[in-house]
Design an enzyme around this catalytic site. Structure first.
Site, short mmCIF file in Angstrom:
data_model
loop_
_atom_site.label_atom_id
_atom_site.label_comp_id
_atom_site.label_asym_id
_atom_site.label_seq_id
_atom_site.Cartn_x
_atom_site.Cartn_y
_atom_site.Cartn_z
N GLY A 155 0.79 -1.30 0.46
CA GLY A 155 0.24 0.03 -0.37
C GLY A 155 0.45 1.48 -0.35
O GLY A 155 0.15 2.31 -0.09
N ARG A 156 2.43 0.74 0.67
CA ARG A 156 3.03 2.43 0.50
C ARG A 156 4.91 1.80 -0.40
O ARG A 156 5.21 2.75 0.25
CB ARG A 156 3.56 3.01 2.24
CG ARG A 156 3.63 2.31 2.81
CD ARG A 156 3.74 3.03 3.88
NE ARG A 156 4.09 2.12 5.18
CZ ARG A 156 4.08 2.83 6.75
NH1 ARG A 156 5.14 4.24 6.22
NH2 ARG A 156 4.73 2.02 7.20
N ASP A 202 -1.58 7.49 2.77
CA ASP A 202 -1.20 8.24 1.76
C ASP A 202 0.05 7.40 0.83
O ASP A 202 0.77 8.25 0.64
CB ASP A 202 -1.29 9.94 2.71
CG ASP A 202 0.07 9.27 3.91
OD1 ASP A 202 0.58 7.96 3.64
OD2 ASP A 202 0.41 10.34 4.67
N GLY A 203 0.07 6.67 1.41
CA GLY A 203 1.76 6.11 1.04
C GLY A 203 2.46 6.26 0.95
O GLY A 203 3.94 6.01 0.01
N ARG A 212 14.99 -0.43 0.88
CA ARG A 212 15.17 -1.43 1.69
C ARG A 212 15.32 -2.93 0.50
O ARG A 212 15.33 -3.52 -0.05
CB ARG A 212 14.03 -2.09 2.54
CG ARG A 212 13.77 -3.51 3.14
CD ARG A 212 12.77 -3.60 3.82
NE ARG A 212 11.76 -3.04 4.67
CZ ARG A 212 10.54 -2.65 4.37
NH1 ARG A 212 10.20 -3.98 3.76
NH2 ARG A 212 9.76 -2.48 5.31
N ARG A 266 5.84 -12.97 1.62
CA ARG A 266 4.99 -13.38 3.04
C ARG A 266 4.36 -14.26 2.50
O ARG A 266 3.38 -14.66 1.33
CB ARG A 266 4.69 -12.07 2.93
CG ARG A 266 5.00 -10.12 2.85
CD ARG A 266 4.00 -9.39 2.28
NE ARG A 266 4.59 -7.83 3.02
CZ ARG A 266 4.72 -7.48 2.11
NH1 ARG A 266 4.97 -7.57 0.84
NH2 ARG A 266 6.14 -5.70 2.42
N ASP A 278 1.12 -10.75 7.43
CA ASP A 278 2.18 -10.19 6.01
C ASP A 278 3.10 -9.32 6.60
O ASP A 278 4.48 -8.76 5.74
CB ASP A 278 0.80 -8.82 5.42
CG ASP A 278 0.62 -8.34 6.50
OD1 ASP A 278 0.38 -8.47 7.80
OD2 ASP A 278 1.07 -6.56 6.67
N ASN A 279 3.52 -9.76 7.56
CA ASN A 279 4.58 -8.74 8.13
C ASN A 279 5.85 -10.27 7.98
O ASN A 279 7.41 -10.56 8.66
CB ASN A 279 5.34 -8.06 10.00
CG ASN A 279 4.44 -6.91 8.85
OD1 ASN A 279 4.51 -6.61 7.72
ND2 ASN A 279 3.69 -6.07 10.14
N ASP A 319 10.58 -5.65 8.29
CA ASP A 319 9.40 -3.87 8.00
C ASP A 319 9.60 -3.78 9.68
O ASP A 319 8.26 -3.78 10.69
CB ASP A 319 8.24 -4.47 7.62
CG ASP A 319 6.69 -3.48 7.46
OD1 ASP A 319 7.29 -2.52 7.40
OD2 ASP A 319 5.55 -4.45 6.98
#
Ligand code: AMP
Ligand code: MG
Length: 479
Positions: free
Chosen positions: A93-94, A126-127, A180, A187, A257-258, A267
Site C-alpha cells: 500500500g505504500r 497516503d502511501g 530496503r 510473505r 504480512d510481516n 518491516d
C-alpha cells in the site's frame, strides 16, 4: 546508460512470474531529494557503490529502472491476518518491488520501497513514510545486524519534502522514501491471498518461485514443494524467533504480512528493544492485549506458520504440512539455546545442560532487572574478570547470579580474541531502548541536527565489528 561492475548481478525473477502476483505502479515525483542515509557496505556488496549522487537519486528517489532490471515498479499482492483477523484489503500500500539482484552468496535480494506513493492497495492511506519512521527502520536494521539477527537492510533513505499528517506523531511531520534490501518479500500473506481466491495454480507458482529462488534446501525435501517449503519456513522462522529473543527485540507487529518464507526479519514499525528482561513487554501502543509481546513472539510466529500451512494445503498433502508444523517446537528449542550461546560467545555443552543454562540466565535477568544489552556486553566470551569489574559487578557477585557464573565457567569461549576490539573498552554498550531512540530523534526534529543519530550509527558499527556475530553466515558482511 551507466555500466555497473561485475558485482552487480541483476535478476528480476519476480517480475517474470507475471501479472497475477503484482500490479505495475508509478512512483511519486517528490518535491525534495535530501539524502539521509546510504548503506555503503551493502551498496558495495550489490555492485552499486560506484553510483554518484545523481545516479543514486535517479534510481532510489525517482526510481528509474536499474540496468537490466525490472522495467517498472510492482506493488506486490498479498493479504494477511492482522492481530489474528483476516484482512483481504491489504497488499503493497505504500511500497513496491523496484529491482532484484544477487549478492556474493548468490542470494536473490529485493530492492523494495517504503513511502513511494499510493498503489491499488493504499486504502485510505497516503502511501507515504514519515522521516521518523525511516530513521527508526535504519536503527532497527543496523542494530539487529550487529546483534547477529538475520535481517533486511535499509539500503538508502531520501527525505522528500512533503508535510505528513499522522495521529501518533506531532503533525505535520517530515516525509521520506526508503529502499530496503531484503531476502525476498514473499510473505506468508501472499500465499494466503492466492488461497483466498482459490487459485491453487498461483499458490503453486509462488511456491515454485520460493523453492527455486529463495529456500533451495526445500527442493530436496521428500514431501515435495508445499511440504518442503513449509518445513523450511518453520526451521527458518524458529531461528528468527530465537534470534529476536536473544537480541531482546520486540518486532511489534507479527502479522502474516510481516513474515517472509526466508525467515528474514523485516518491516520495522513500532519495534522496541527490551530495557530489561520482561516477557510481557509490548512494543506497539495499539497492541492492547499484548499479543505480540516479547515473550509471545515464538508463539505468534508459530500461529502465522499455521496460516501459511493452511494456504499451502491447496497444493500439498495434509500429513506433510502437519509434520512440518509439528517440527517447530523442537526447531525453536534448539535455536534458542544456540542463539543465546552465540550472543554470549560461548561453546555449547549438551542440549540439556544448555537448555538449563539459558533458563537460569533468563531467571537471573528477570530477578535482577539488569539492562538487557549490558549483560551480554559484560559477559561476552565468558570473561569473569571483565564482568566482575563492570558497573554491575555487585549484582553479578550475588547469589542470584551464581547459576550464570557457574554456567559461564563451564563453557569455553568462542574466539575470545574478539574482546580485544575497541568496542569492549567502552564503559557501556550501545543500546537502542526507546529513550535512546527518542533522544536521537529530538535534535533532528528540533533543529535538523543529525549528530546524535550519526554517532549512534557509528557506535552500532563498532558493536557489529566487535561482536562479529555474523562471520561466515549469508546475510552478513565481513567488517
Ligand atoms: P504494516 O502493518 O505496516 O506492515 O502495514 C499493513 C498494511 O497497511 C500494508 O498493506 C501497508 O502497505 C499498509 N499501509 C501502512 N501505512 C500506509 C500508508 N501510509 N499508506 C498506504 N498504505 C499503508
Ligand atoms: Mg508490513
Amino acid at each position: 546508460m551507466i555500466t555497473l561492475p561485475e558485482a552487480y548481478r541483476p535478476d528480476p525473477s519476480f517480475a517474470a512470474l507475471g501479472p497475477d502476483f503484482a500490479d505495475v505502479v508509478a512512483p511519486v515525483n517528490f518535491p525534495k531529494a535530501e539524502p539521509r542515509s546510504w548503506n555503503h557496505r551493502w551498496a558495495r556488496e550489490m555492485g552499486l557503490d560506484g553510483l554518484d549522487e545523481t545516479a543514486r537519486r535517479r534510481h532510489f528517489h525517482r526510481f528509474d529502472p536499474l540496468p537490466d532490471n525490472q522495467s517498472a515498479p510492482l506493488a506486490i499482492r498479498y493479504h494477511g491476518h492482522q492481530f489474528r483477523t483476516y484482512n483481504p484489503e491489504i497488499g503493497d500500500g505504500r511500497g513496491f518491488l523496484f529491482a532484484q539482484a544477487r549478492d556474493s552468496h548468490g542470494r536473490l535480494l529485493d530492492f523494495a520501497t517504503k513511502g513511494s506513493g499510493q498503489t491499488p492497495y493504499s486504502r485510505s492511506g497516503d502511501g507515504r513514510l514519515t522521516l521518523k519512521g525511516a530513521v527508526r527502520e535504519v536503527l532497527a536494521a543496523e542494530m539487529l545486524e550487529a546483534l547477529g539477527v538475520y535481517t533486511s537492510k535499509v539500503f538508502c533513505v531520501y527525505e522528500t519534502g512533503e508535510p505528513l499528517h499522522r495521529g501518533d506523531e506531532p503533525s505535520p511531520t517530515r516525509s521520506a522514501v526508503m529502499t530496503r534490501l531484503s531476502h525476498s518479500h514473499v510473505r506468508f500473506g501472499a500465499f494466503q491471498r492466492h488461497a483466498y481466491f482459490d487459485r491453487s495454480d498461483l499458490v503453486g507458482e509462488l511456491a515454485a518461485y520460493a523453492v527455486e529462488s529463495l529456500v533451495p534446501e526445500a527442493a530436496a525435501h521428500p514431501e515435495g514443494r508445499g511440504g518442503g517449503l513449509l518445513d523450511s519456513a518453520c526451521r527458518r522462522s524458529a531461528e528468527l524467533a530465537a534470534q529476536w529473543m536473544a537480541a531482546g527485540f520486540v518486532h511489534g507487529v507479527l502479522n502474516t504480512d510481516n513474515l517472509v518464507v526466508t525467515g528474514e526479519s523485516f518491516d520495522y514499525g513500532p519495534w522496541r528493544f527490551l530495557p530489561h528482561f520482561e516477557p510481557g513487554f509490548t512494543a506497539a501502543y495499539f497492541d492492547h492485549s499484548g499479543l505480540y509481546a516479547y515473550g509471545r513472539q515464538p508463539e505468534s510466529v508459530f500461529w502465522a506458520l499455521q496460516q501459511l500451512g493452511g494456504a499451502l494445503s491447496l497444493i500439498a498433502e495434509r500429513e506433510a504440512l502437519i509434520d512440518a508444523l509439528a517440527g517447530f517446537p523442537d526447531h525453536y528449542k534448539r535455536a534458542v539455546r544456540a542463539a543465546f550461546l552465540h550472543r554470549l560467545g560461548l561453546e555449547p555443552l549438551d542440549d540439556e545442560a544448555d537448555g538449563a543454562f539459558v533458563t537460569a540466565f533468563l531467571d537471573a535477568l528477570k530477578a535482577t532487572r539488569l539492562p538487557f544489552e549490558a549483560v551480554f556486553f559484560d559477559w561476552f566470551c565468558g570473561d569473569q574478570a571483565r564482568a566482575l569489574s563492570s558497573p554491575r559487578a555487585e549484582t553479578y557477585k550475588s547469589e542470584l547470579f551464581a547459576p550464570v557464573r557457574d554456567g559461564v565457567a563451564a563453557r569455553a569461549p568462542v574466539r575470545p580474541e574478539r574482546l580485544a576490539h575497541a568496542y569492549f573498552a567502552r564503559p557501556e554498550p550501545v543500546h537502542l531502548v526507546i529513550e535512546a531512540v527518542e533522544g536521537l530523534w529530538a535534535p533532528i526534529a528540533e533543529h535538523d541536527d543529525w549528530s546524535v543519530f550519526d554517532a549512534t550509527l557509528e557506535a552500532i558499527s563498532e558493536a557489529r565489528a566487535g561482536y562479529d556475530l555474523g562471520r561466515g553466515r549469508p546475510g552478513f558482511l565481513e567488517d
